[in-house]
Motif scaffolding. Structure first.
Motif, PDB file in Angstrom:
ATOM      1  N   ASP A 173      63.715  35.648  99.964  1.00 27.59           N
ATOM      2  CA  ASP A 173      63.832  37.050 100.370  1.00 27.59           C
ATOM      3  C   ASP A 173      63.907  37.102 101.893  1.00 27.59           C
ATOM      4  OD1 ASP A 173      63.795  39.766 100.698  1.00 27.59           O
ATOM      5  OD2 ASP A 173      62.170  40.124  99.274  1.00 27.59           O
ATOM      6  N   ILE A 174      65.113  37.066 102.417  1.00 25.04           N
ATOM      7  CA  ILE A 174      65.306  37.001 103.864  1.00 25.04           C
ATOM      8  C   ILE A 174      64.826  38.274 104.547  1.00 25.04           C
ATOM      9  CG2 ILE A 174      66.991  36.640 105.702  1.00 25.04           C
ATOM     10  CD1 ILE A 174      66.589  34.199 103.941  1.00 25.04           C
ATOM     11  N   TYR A 175      65.060  39.415 103.923  1.00 23.10           N
ATOM     12  CA  TYR A 175      64.666  40.684 104.542  1.00 23.10           C
ATOM     13  C   TYR A 175      63.156  40.903 104.514  1.00 23.10           C
ATOM     14  CZ  TYR A 175      69.533  42.288 104.715  1.00 23.10           C
ATOM     15  OH  TYR A 175      70.865  42.422 104.993  1.00 23.10           O
TER      16      TYR A 175
ATOM     17  N   ASN B 125      58.923  26.672 101.733  1.00 20.44           N
ATOM     18  CA  ASN B 125      59.688  27.071 102.900  1.00 20.44           C
ATOM     19  C   ASN B 125      60.051  28.541 102.767  1.00 20.44           C
ATOM     20  OD1 ASN B 125      60.771  26.862 105.437  1.00 20.44           O
ATOM     21  ND2 ASN B 125      62.337  25.361 104.890  1.00 20.44           N
ATOM     22  N   SER B 126      60.258  29.180 103.924  1.00 19.39           N
ATOM     23  CA  SER B 126      60.515  30.617 103.960  1.00 19.39           C
ATOM     24  C   SER B 126      61.062  30.988 105.326  1.00 19.39           C
ATOM     25  CB  SER B 126      59.220  31.399 103.692  1.00 19.39           C
ATOM     26  OG  SER B 126      59.370  32.773 103.989  1.00 19.39           O
ATOM     27  N   ILE B 127      61.915  31.998 105.366  1.00 18.50           N
ATOM     28  CA  ILE B 127      62.351  32.524 106.655  1.00 18.50           C
ATOM     29  C   ILE B 127      61.152  33.070 107.418  1.00 18.50           C
ATOM     30  CG2 ILE B 127      62.822  34.866 105.853  1.00 18.50           C
ATOM     31  CD1 ILE B 127      65.041  32.873 108.294  1.00 18.50           C
ATOM     32  N   GLY B 128      60.082  33.391 106.678  1.00 19.30           N
ATOM     33  CA  GLY B 128      58.871  33.891 107.312  1.00 19.30           C
ATOM     34  C   GLY B 128      58.194  32.867 108.203  1.00 19.30           C
ATOM     35  N   TYR B 129      58.504  31.579 108.011  1.00 20.74           N
ATOM     36  CA  TYR B 129      57.973  30.548 108.889  1.00 20.74           C
ATOM     37  C   TYR B 129      58.768  30.448 110.194  1.00 20.74           C
ATOM     38  CZ  TYR B 129      55.539  28.713 104.738  1.00 20.74           C
ATOM     39  OH  TYR B 129      54.755  28.559 103.633  1.00 20.74           O
ATOM     40  N   LEU B 130      59.957  31.018 110.202  1.00 20.18           N
ATOM     41  CA  LEU B 130      60.868  30.820 111.322  1.00 20.18           C
ATOM     42  C   LEU B 130      60.967  32.020 112.249  1.00 20.18           C
ATOM     43  CD1 LEU B 130      63.730  29.114 109.274  1.00 20.18           C
ATOM     44  CD2 LEU B 130      61.853  28.010 110.502  1.00 20.18           C
ATOM     45  N   VAL B 131      60.444  33.169 111.833  1.00 20.86           N
ATOM     46  CA  VAL B 131      60.476  34.369 112.662  1.00 20.86           C
ATOM     47  C   VAL B 131      59.081  34.972 112.711  1.00 20.86           C
ATOM     48  CG1 VAL B 131      62.896  34.845 112.078  1.00 20.86           C
ATOM     49  CG2 VAL B 131      61.072  35.881 110.719  1.00 20.86           C
TER      50      VAL B 131
ATOM     51  N   GLY C 139      74.093  32.755 105.243  1.00 22.70           N
ATOM     52  CA  GLY C 139      74.019  31.531 106.041  1.00 22.70           C
ATOM     53  C   GLY C 139      72.602  31.057 106.238  1.00 22.70           C
ATOM     54  N   ALA C 140      71.680  31.985 106.526  1.00 27.88           N
ATOM     55  CA  ALA C 140      70.277  31.619 106.707  1.00 27.88           C
ATOM     56  C   ALA C 140      69.679  31.084 105.412  1.00 27.88           C
ATOM     57  CB  ALA C 140      69.486  32.828 107.202  1.00 27.88           C
ATOM     58  N   PHE C 141      70.016  31.733 104.309  1.00 27.82           N
ATOM     59  CA  PHE C 141      69.508  31.281 103.019  1.00 27.82           C
ATOM     60  C   PHE C 141      70.001  29.871 102.689  1.00 27.82           C
ATOM     61  CE2 PHE C 141      70.634  30.852  98.476  1.00 27.82           C
ATOM     62  CZ  PHE C 141      69.357  30.664  97.978  1.00 27.82           C
ATOM     63  N   ASN C 142      71.288  29.641 102.851  1.00 27.68           N
ATOM     64  CA  ASN C 142      71.837  28.320 102.548  1.00 27.68           C
ATOM     65  C   ASN C 142      71.252  27.236 103.452  1.00 27.68           C
ATOM     66  OD1 ASN C 142      73.501  28.963 100.363  1.00 27.68           O
ATOM     67  ND2 ASN C 142      75.141  29.678 101.705  1.00 27.68           N
ATOM     68  N   GLN C 143      70.963  27.583 104.698  1.00 25.06           N
ATOM     69  CA  GLN C 143      70.344  26.629 105.620  1.00 25.06           C
ATOM     70  C   GLN C 143      68.976  26.200 105.101  1.00 25.06           C
ATOM     71  OE1 GLN C 143      71.615  25.311 108.383  1.00 25.06           O
ATOM     72  NE2 GLN C 143      69.819  24.325 109.281  1.00 25.06           N
ATOM     73  N   ILE C 144      68.171  27.182 104.698  1.00 20.03           N
ATOM     74  CA  ILE C 144      66.830  26.877 104.200  1.00 20.03           C
ATOM     75  C   ILE C 144      66.898  26.121 102.877  1.00 20.03           C
ATOM     76  CG2 ILE C 144      64.671  27.888 103.363  1.00 20.03           C
ATOM     77  CD1 ILE C 144      65.075  30.134 105.368  1.00 20.03           C
ATOM     78  N   LEU C 145      67.792  26.552 102.009  1.00 17.90           N
ATOM     79  CA  LEU C 145      67.906  25.927 100.691  1.00 17.90           C
ATOM     80  C   LEU C 145      68.342  24.468 100.788  1.00 17.90           C
ATOM     81  CD1 LEU C 145      68.107  26.120  97.546  1.00 17.90           C
ATOM     82  CD2 LEU C 145      70.480  26.845  97.878  1.00 17.90           C
TER      83      LEU C 145
ATOM     84  N   LEU D  60      73.634  31.601  95.579  1.00 20.20           N
ATOM     85  CA  LEU D  60      72.810  30.579  94.933  1.00 20.20           C
ATOM     86  C   LEU D  60      73.490  30.040  93.680  1.00 20.20           C
ATOM     87  CD1 LEU D  60      70.093  29.056  94.694  1.00 20.20           C
ATOM     88  CD2 LEU D  60      69.250  30.999  93.362  1.00 20.20           C
ATOM     89  N   SER D  61      73.987  30.954  92.844  1.00 22.68           N
ATOM     90  CA  SER D  61      74.582  30.529  91.581  1.00 22.68           C
ATOM     91  C   SER D  61      75.872  29.745  91.795  1.00 22.68           C
ATOM     92  CB  SER D  61      74.847  31.742  90.690  1.00 22.68           C
ATOM     93  OG  SER D  61      75.755  32.636  91.309  1.00 22.68           O
ATOM     94  N   GLN D  62      76.559  29.983  92.909  1.00 18.83           N
ATOM     95  CA  GLN D  62      77.804  29.280  93.196  1.00 18.83           C
ATOM     96  C   GLN D  62      77.577  27.962  93.935  1.00 18.83           C
ATOM     97  OE1 GLN D  62      79.915  32.322  95.378  1.00 18.83           O
ATOM     98  NE2 GLN D  62      81.014  33.016  93.548  1.00 18.83           N
ATOM     99  N   THR D  63      76.399  27.805  94.544  1.00 19.60           N
ATOM    100  CA  THR D  63      76.145  26.642  95.394  1.00 19.60           C
ATOM    101  C   THR D  63      75.510  25.483  94.642  1.00 19.60           C
ATOM    102  OG1 THR D  63      75.854  28.090  97.318  1.00 19.60           O
ATOM    103  CG2 THR D  63      74.977  25.861  97.494  1.00 19.60           C
TER     104      THR D  63
END
Length: 272
Positions: free
Chosen positions: A46-48, A83-89, A104-110, A136-139
């Motif tokens: 959940d990036i937002y 891992n979480s975007i919450g660790y990075l901001v 892009g941010a999600f794919n980087q973390i994943l 996610l489903s396509q990657t």
């Protein structure tokens, strides 16, 4: 450290709308899987609105170790690789990003988190059926999705959209979790279906899937979540903790059955 190649099963925990307890379910399911002997990772997608760092009790300011300016080492919390975007901001930072930046941010973390020998990677999805779900489903190949809903009609309406979305991208639905199904008064013991009853079962029947858990509306879940002390570790013998353990055991069976179905030969008859 290997990354996604070291993960046996990837399961996303999804919901059609926010506020149904998806993130809390993802966290407690991850802990429960660990309690029954699995090696587990938890990815907050959940990036937002990343909430897992708080619920895991990770100290503010904790950052994953970065290698080669790209790959990240998971943050360990209660034995989970996370891992979480919450660790990075910073916690108060609003992610005012357009869809390409979010994806892009999600794919980087994943893809650049160095997961290590996991039986299950639990992905706490953002609510809805948007860009991250599609990306996610396509990657990557998912073992399946769990749909979290509450019993009332407005939540079920959105949960249906979530099931339809995953079916369109050929992701197996492992089951429905009906959260906040019943409230039991801590003073008198009276039970009441505050949000209605039977909604999760009707949803599951309509789509030919199973209800893999009915979880209560319980004050202790909220208290332990806010305190960063997961319920299964703080009160492992409580009825609510047992409910999450049963969910974990049912999920393992659902994942195994889904894997068998995916590899079974298809036999068809012809007139020849």
């Amino acid at each position: 450290m290997k990354g996604l190649s070291a993960v046996k099963h990837i399961v996303c925990i999804a919901s059609g709308k926010g506020g149904v307890g998806k993130s809390t379910t993802a966290l407690n399911l991850a802990i429960a899987l660990q309690k029954i002997g699995a090696r587990v990772g938890l990815l907050d997608a959940d990036i937002y609105g990343p909430s897992q760092p708080l619920m895991l009790g990770v100290p503010p300011g904790t950052r994953p170790r970065v290698f080669d300016k790209q790959s990240m080492e998971p943050v360990m919390a209660h034995g989970l690789q996370t891992n979480s975007i919450g660790y990075l901001v910073e916690p108060e930072t609003a992610m005012v990003w357009r869809a390409p930046m979010i994806v892009g941010a999600f794919n980087q973390i994943l893809q650049h988190t160095l997961w290590e020998d996991l039986d299950y990677l639990i992905i706490d999805m953002p609510p809805g059926t948007g860009d991250i779900q599609l990306s996610l489903s396509q990657t990557i190949k998912l073992s399946g999705a769990v749909i979290v809903t509450t019993p009332q009609d407005v939540a079920l309406l959105d949960a249906r959209k979530g099931i339809e979305m995953f079916r369109k991208v050929s992701v197996p639905i492992l089951g429905v979790v009906e959260n906040m199904s019943m409230h039991i008064c801590s003073n008198c013991g009276h039970s009441e279906a505050i949000f209605g009853s039977g909604g999760g079962e009707r949803l599951a029947q309509d789509y030919g899937v199973q209800v893999i858990a009915t979880l209560p509306l319980d004050l202790s879940i909220r208290e332990h979540t806010d305190a960063g002390t997961p319920l299964l570790l703080s009160s492992p013998d409580s009825p609510v903790a047992r409910a999450y353990l049963e969910l974990a055991e049912t999920l393992v069976s659902a994942v195994n059955n889904s894997a068998i179905d995916a590899t079974a030969p298809r036999i068809s008859e012809t007139d020849d």
